[in-house]
Design an enzyme around this catalytic site. Sequence first.
Site, PDB file in Angstrom:
ATOM      1  N   GLY A   1       0.767  -1.231   0.000  1.00  0.00           N
ATOM      2  CA  GLY A   1       0.000   0.000   0.000  1.00  0.00           C
ATOM      3  C   GLY A   1       0.798   1.282   0.000  1.00  0.00           C
ATOM      4  O   GLY A   1       0.225   2.358   0.163  1.00  0.00           O
TER       5      GLY A   1
ATOM      6  N   CYS B   1      -0.651   3.547  -5.669  1.00  0.00           N
ATOM      7  CA  CYS B   1      -1.425   2.514  -4.969  1.00  0.00           C
ATOM      8  C   CYS B   1      -2.479   3.142  -4.064  1.00  0.00           C
ATOM      9  O   CYS B   1      -2.208   4.123  -3.361  1.00  0.00           O
ATOM     10  CB  CYS B   1      -0.483   1.645  -4.145  1.00  0.00           C
ATOM     11  SG  CYS B   1      -1.321   0.243  -3.354  1.00  0.00           S
TER      12      CYS B   1
ATOM     13  N   GLY C   1       3.037   2.355  -2.547  1.00  0.00           N
ATOM     14  CA  GLY C   1       3.460   2.823  -3.858  1.00  0.00           C
ATOM     15  C   GLY C   1       2.799   4.136  -4.244  1.00  0.00           C
ATOM     16  O   GLY C   1       1.696   4.466  -3.774  1.00  0.00           O
TER      17      GLY C   1
END
Length: 346
Positions: A171, A176, A173
């Site tokens: 989670g 993301c 990125g």
Amino acid sequence: MMSNIHQEVCLTFDDVTLVPQYNNVPSRLHPSLDTWLTKNTKIGMPLLAANMDTVIGDELADVLIANGGIPLFHRFTSFEKQSEWVKKYENNCFVSCGLNDMESTVKLLELGAKGVVIDIAHGHSDAMCTFIRNLKKQLPHKEIIAGNVCTPMGYQDLVTAGADAVKVGVGCGAACTTRIKTGFGLPQFSAIKNCAELARKLRVPIIADGGIVFERDMVLALAAGASTVMMGSIFAKTMESAAPKSKKTLENGQEITLVKYRGQASKDFQDDFYGGLKKGTVPEGVSFHAKCTGSAQDVIDNFCGSLRSALTYGGAKDIKELQRKAEFVRVTPNFGKESHPRPEQL
């Protein structure tokens, strides 16, 4: 009071800093940047380009190899294209696969790929462990990078199944939205540090995947125990990336180059690759355009130069010594304000 709330406070890169150590390294050019990609493969720098369709391609792969790195190619293309990569780079590249790609993965490995990245969003699963075990039975000498996980238990289960390196990060990125959509994930600094405590015993390298904004984040990830750092958007914004490029003229007449970066769970990607979202699911990523920052070589030089300097502040001749000597302290948000340059406006 709910008994299932952990008392540990988990931290992001912005919550910590490293304490300078006594330095006996003669110059910033002295430290070695060699590190382990997997438990059997050493590379010349700790930077990895994410195995994403708007990041890694032939041009970027060539730059990485020239700097002692190794390309990890993505799986979101035809088998023929992946075969071309394997034949071109031979035993100097990894391919990627999902959990439904056993047959094609075996063929690519038999063609000569060094190894495979088994690449799913939530890697701590029975299906992942079973896939690793089955692939290792068929091709025991090929290397497996597996992920993603963010807990020591996830790391240990993938290693026990046969992984030769584990990607840590859920989670974090740039493209993301998993944490926003699902409420799951852990702050990246703590995820790395907690997994690294176990990695020191099991001796299987950690790849810190995601969350890198500044060079300091790379240093903190390595000091916390990662052997390599995977970067998506930072490499996507280079001229050599596989990201689509376009020109834009600003109001002042200046022309800039834009790149398109997208998460593999974004609606944009799923529309292109799968023909739309699977019914009953939601995208867990976004796509966006960003300004091209220049060459991949400049990015590598900047990050590696920053790391060499950081090693001298840590009194370390290499990444392993940096990890042994690392002393972290928590900081307030004011630390970030104090750390950035503050030029006067004329």
